[in-house]
Design a protein around this motif. Structure first.
Motif, PDB file in Angstrom:
ATOM      1  N   GLU A 428       0.866  -1.204   0.000  1.00  0.00           N
ATOM      2  CA  GLU A 428       0.000   0.000   0.000  1.00  0.00           C
ATOM      3  C   GLU A 428       0.898   1.248   0.000  1.00  0.00           C
ATOM      4  O   GLU A 428       1.931   1.278   0.677  1.00  0.00           O
ATOM      5  CB  GLU A 428      -0.892   0.022   1.243  1.00  0.00           C
ATOM      6  N   THR A 429       0.499   2.199  -0.811  1.00  0.00           N
ATOM      7  CA  THR A 429       1.236   3.480  -0.860  1.00  0.00           C
ATOM      8  C   THR A 429       0.391   4.573  -0.196  1.00  0.00           C
ATOM      9  O   THR A 429      -0.771   4.806  -0.568  1.00  0.00           O
ATOM     10  CB  THR A 429       1.534   3.892  -2.312  1.00  0.00           C
ATOM     11  N   TYR A 430       1.018   5.237   0.746  1.00  0.00           N
ATOM     12  CA  TYR A 430       0.360   6.374   1.425  1.00  0.00           C
ATOM     13  C   TYR A 430       0.974   7.680   0.890  1.00  0.00           C
ATOM     14  O   TYR A 430       2.205   7.821   0.829  1.00  0.00           O
ATOM     15  CB  TYR A 430       0.559   6.298   2.940  1.00  0.00           C
ATOM     16  N   VAL A 431       0.082   8.563   0.474  1.00  0.00           N
ATOM     17  CA  VAL A 431       0.527   9.878  -0.042  1.00  0.00           C
ATOM     18  C   VAL A 431       0.246  10.937   1.043  1.00  0.00           C
ATOM     19  O   VAL A 431      -0.922  11.114   1.469  1.00  0.00           O
ATOM     20  CB  VAL A 431      -0.195  10.252  -1.348  1.00  0.00           C
ATOM     21  N   ILE A 432       1.303  11.613   1.476  1.00  0.00           N
ATOM     22  CA  ILE A 432       1.189  12.666   2.512  1.00  0.00           C
ATOM     23  C   ILE A 432       1.366  14.021   1.818  1.00  0.00           C
ATOM     24  O   ILE A 432       2.413  14.279   1.184  1.00  0.00           O
ATOM     25  CB  ILE A 432       2.269  12.469   3.596  1.00  0.00           C
ATOM     26  N   GLN A 455       1.888  -3.983   9.548  1.00  0.00           N
ATOM     27  CA  GLN A 455       2.512  -3.484   8.322  1.00  0.00           C
ATOM     28  C   GLN A 455       4.029  -3.417   8.527  1.00  0.00           C
ATOM     29  O   GLN A 455       4.516  -3.243   9.659  1.00  0.00           O
ATOM     30  CB  GLN A 455       1.983  -2.092   7.959  1.00  0.00           C
ATOM     31  N   SER A 456       4.747  -3.546   7.384  1.00  0.00           N
ATOM     32  CA  SER A 456       6.197  -3.392   7.446  1.00  0.00           C
ATOM     33  C   SER A 456       6.617  -2.336   6.421  1.00  0.00           C
ATOM     34  O   SER A 456       5.968  -2.165   5.383  1.00  0.00           O
ATOM     35  CB  SER A 456       6.904  -4.737   7.176  1.00  0.00           C
ATOM     36  N   TYR A 457       7.668  -1.617   6.729  1.00  0.00           N
ATOM     37  CA  TYR A 457       8.170  -0.535   5.884  1.00  0.00           C
ATOM     38  C   TYR A 457       8.809  -1.088   4.636  1.00  0.00           C
ATOM     39  O   TYR A 457       9.572  -2.049   4.706  1.00  0.00           O
ATOM     40  CB  TYR A 457       9.191   0.299   6.671  1.00  0.00           C
ATOM     41  N   VAL A 458       8.502  -0.455   3.496  1.00  0.00           N
ATOM     42  CA  VAL A 458       9.103  -0.878   2.224  1.00  0.00           C
ATOM     43  C   VAL A 458      10.027   0.238   1.715  1.00  0.00           C
ATOM     44  O   VAL A 458      11.214  -0.001   1.449  1.00  0.00           O
ATOM     45  CB  VAL A 458       8.029  -1.236   1.184  1.00  0.00           C
ATOM     46  N   GLY A 470      12.470   1.035  12.762  1.00  0.00           N
ATOM     47  CA  GLY A 470      11.397   0.241  13.297  1.00  0.00           C
ATOM     48  C   GLY A 470      10.125   0.541  12.551  1.00  0.00           C
ATOM     49  O   GLY A 470      10.056   0.487  11.322  1.00  0.00           O
ATOM     50  N   LYS A 471       9.087   0.897  13.279  1.00  0.00           N
ATOM     51  CA  LYS A 471       7.785   1.238  12.682  1.00  0.00           C
ATOM     52  C   LYS A 471       7.637   2.742  12.414  1.00  0.00           C
ATOM     53  O   LYS A 471       6.561   3.194  12.039  1.00  0.00           O
ATOM     54  CB  LYS A 471       6.664   0.780  13.619  1.00  0.00           C
ATOM     55  N   THR A 472       8.705   3.535  12.575  1.00  0.00           N
ATOM     56  CA  THR A 472       8.636   5.002  12.406  1.00  0.00           C
ATOM     57  C   THR A 472       9.462   5.422  11.212  1.00  0.00           C
ATOM     58  O   THR A 472      10.621   5.025  11.061  1.00  0.00           O
ATOM     59  CB  THR A 472       9.138   5.719  13.667  1.00  0.00           C
ATOM     60  N   VAL A 491       4.974   6.985   1.359  1.00  0.00           N
ATOM     61  CA  VAL A 491       5.484   5.855   2.141  1.00  0.00           C
ATOM     62  C   VAL A 491       4.836   4.565   1.597  1.00  0.00           C
ATOM     63  O   VAL A 491       3.600   4.501   1.507  1.00  0.00           O
ATOM     64  CB  VAL A 491       5.183   6.019   3.643  1.00  0.00           C
ATOM     65  N   VAL A 492       5.682   3.606   1.261  1.00  0.00           N
ATOM     66  CA  VAL A 492       5.179   2.305   0.746  1.00  0.00           C
ATOM     67  C   VAL A 492       5.375   1.267   1.866  1.00  0.00           C
ATOM     68  O   VAL A 492       6.478   1.125   2.416  1.00  0.00           O
ATOM     69  CB  VAL A 492       5.921   1.873  -0.514  1.00  0.00           C
ATOM     70  N   VAL A 493       4.258   0.527   2.164  1.00  0.00           N
ATOM     71  CA  VAL A 493       4.294  -0.499   3.221  1.00  0.00           C
ATOM     72  C   VAL A 493       3.804  -1.826   2.653  1.00  0.00           C
ATOM     73  O   VAL A 493       3.138  -1.874   1.609  1.00  0.00           O
ATOM     74  CB  VAL A 493       3.446  -0.050   4.430  1.00  0.00           C
TER      75      VAL A 493
END
Length: 525
Positions: A428-432, A455-458, A470-472, A491-493
């Motif tokens: 999933e891609t999040y657009v900020i 979720q994990s960071y990509v 980590g998760k940040t 951010v892609v997760v």
């Protein structure tokens, strides 16, 4: 003549039962031998008939009267001063009242003074009365006739009666004084000075001064000079402090006017004295007092000290007259700066461009007038507003007030997911997106994204570099974001477990007092 002269005239009156006329005198007409004379019928009255002049008294006839006359002192009228004439009936009846006259004539064009006539009444004649009244001393009558004007005459009429028959001779004398007169006119010149100046003027006004010098006397005033010495603070238009007028000769009753214009250097009461002098020690002075006033304007200006762009700006202008005279034709203007747009003004202020004008008119001493302006802040920066006031004879005044117009940053944080929902192991891609909706630049914009355990960071990308721990995911601070500008991060997760996920984003900047938080929900299955 300066000495009193006496002259005598005589006449004879015969009184008898037969009414016989006998005329006698020192000089007389030739007369026929005495004989009874029959009365003739009345005839027209003829002029008196006189014997030729010999220098002695002349006797003549005037109808029933005998007339004797004498020119005094020469006997000739052409060279004499007075003509003395006496007229009486040639014959009267015993006991019957009769009248006779004495006439004194001034033969010269000059006045005769102290004219005195005396008449000696003979025995046998009784004095009755006279016009004018005389003074009787025994048988002598005296009349003080006073003065006889040139070519004039005065007549005395006497009334008497014979007490017995016979011939009676009475004599009249005249005396007078001649005078030699020389008239010398004594004159006295006089000098008066009058000064007129306005009681009150403004400091910018010309002070007109009028001087009037007059000779109200009876002779000429010579060497007349008028000097006006101005008091300290007054000068003529050409810078003089003393003005001199050489009048010269001022005849009796004559006056002359002079004018000068003065100016005052400052306000105050000025006592101005002028002096007029002339020969023979003549002098007079005149003083005029003029009070010089001036309106003194002051102006005070206030403004909103700081305002954000787009918000109202208010101004206040107060004008006061602190002088001692009315400030006439007072005008107040206010010029808005370029960063302020006019909205409204009090007291019917007239707007032309960015200038507001109030025509105040007269502003009395100690009076004030306040005006207000409302504007809109349309440009950031320090903008100064200037107000001015002016009036007749007053120094113009001005005041300035400044307003700091600031912009305000307003950051909008938006977070969206692109592929929601997603399967486990899917990405999933999040657009900020951060948008500066304000009017000022915001600086040091920081984005921090937080993933849940499912979720994990990509990867990450965007306006600044992101770093995952980590998760940040923390993005490097964006130095500045201009008004209306946008910045974007991604951010892609990877979905590692099914669930209702909340992807959290925190925004912070130098303008924000506390962070802004936003979440985006994602369904993972």
């Amino acid at each position: 003549m300066d000495s009193r002269q006496g002259w005598m005239k005589t006449w004879g009156v015969a009184v008898s039962a037969a009414a016989l006329v006998v005329v006698s005198g020192c000089c007389s007409l030739d007369k026929p031998a005495a004989a009874p004379v029959a009365k003739a019928a009345p005839a027209a009255k003829a002029a008196p008939v006189f014997a030729p002049s010999t220098g002695c008294p002349v006797v003549g006839r005037d109808g029933a009267n005998i007339v004797t006359r004498q020119a005094i002192p020469t006997g000739a009228e052409a060279s004499s001063v007075m003509l003395l004439e006496k007229s009486a009936p040639a014959e009267v009846a015993v006991g019957q009242e009769f009248a006779y006259t004495i006439k004194a004539t001034n033969l010269t064009p000059c006045e005769l003074d102290e004219v005195v006539i005396t008449d000696t009444i003979p025995q046998g004649i009784a004095y009755k009365s006279s016009t004018p009244n005389g003074v009787q001393a025994g048988n002598v009558m005296t009349w003080d006739l006073g003065s006889i004007p040139g070519r004039g005459s005065k007549t005395i009429t006497l009334k008497a009666a014979a007490t017995g028959t016979g011939e009676y001779t009475n004599c009249v004398r005249a005396s007078y004084k001649e005078k030699l007169c020389l008239t010398i006119k004594a004159v006295e010149p006089k000098l008066t000075l009058d000064k007129v100046a306005p009681a009150e003027v403004m400091v910018c006004d010309i002070i007109p001064i009028k001087l009037t010098v007059k000779n109200p006397g009876t002779g000429p005033a010579t060497g007349v000079v008028v000097t006006d010495t101005l008091p300290a603070g007054l000068k003529t238009a050409d810078g003089k402090t003393e003005v001199r007028f050489d009048v010269g000769t001022l005849n009796a009753g004559e006056s002359k006017e002079f004018t000068l214009n003065a100016m005052a250097a400052k306000t105050g009461s000025y006592v101005n004295k002028a002096v007029a002098t002339a020969n023979a020690g003549l002098t007079d002075d005149a003083t005029a007092t003029t009070v010089v006033k001036q309106p003194v304007l002051t102006i005070a200006k206030t403004a909103t000290e700081m305002v954000y762009e787009g918000r109202p700006v208010t101004y206040s202008v107060t004008v006061t007259n602190k002088g001692d005279a009315v400030a006439a034709n007072t005008v107040v203007t206010d010029t808005l700066p370029a960063g302020v747009q006019f909205v409204s003004a009090t007291d019917n202020g007239a707007v032309v461009g960015n200038v507001i004008t109030w025509n105040v008119g007269n502003l009395a001493p100690a009076a004030s007038k306040t005006f207000g302006i409302t504007g809109k802040a349309v440009a950031q920066g320090r903008h100064c507003n200037k107000a001015e006031a002016k009036a007749t004879c007053a120094e113009p005044v001005a005041a300035t007030a400044c307003t700091e117009i600031k912009g305000v940053a307003a950051l909008l944080l938006e977070v969206i997911d692109v592929a929601d929902p997603i399967e486990v192991n899917g990405q999933e891609t999040y657009v900020i997106t951060v948008t500066n909706q304000g009017t000022a630049v915001d600086t040091n914009i920081k984005i921090v994204a937080t993933l849940e355990d499912t979720q994990s960071y990509v990867s990450s990308s965007g306006a600044t570099v992101g770093t995952a721990s980590g998760k940040t995911v923390t993005f490097a601070a964006l130095p500045a974001l201009a008004p209306k500008a946008k910045a974007e991060w991604r951010v892609v997760v990877k979905a590692v477990k099914a669930g209702d996920i909340r992807f959290a984003v925190q925004l912070d900047s130098d303008v924000l007092d506390r962070p802004v938080n936003e979440t985006e929900s994602t369904h993972q299955y």
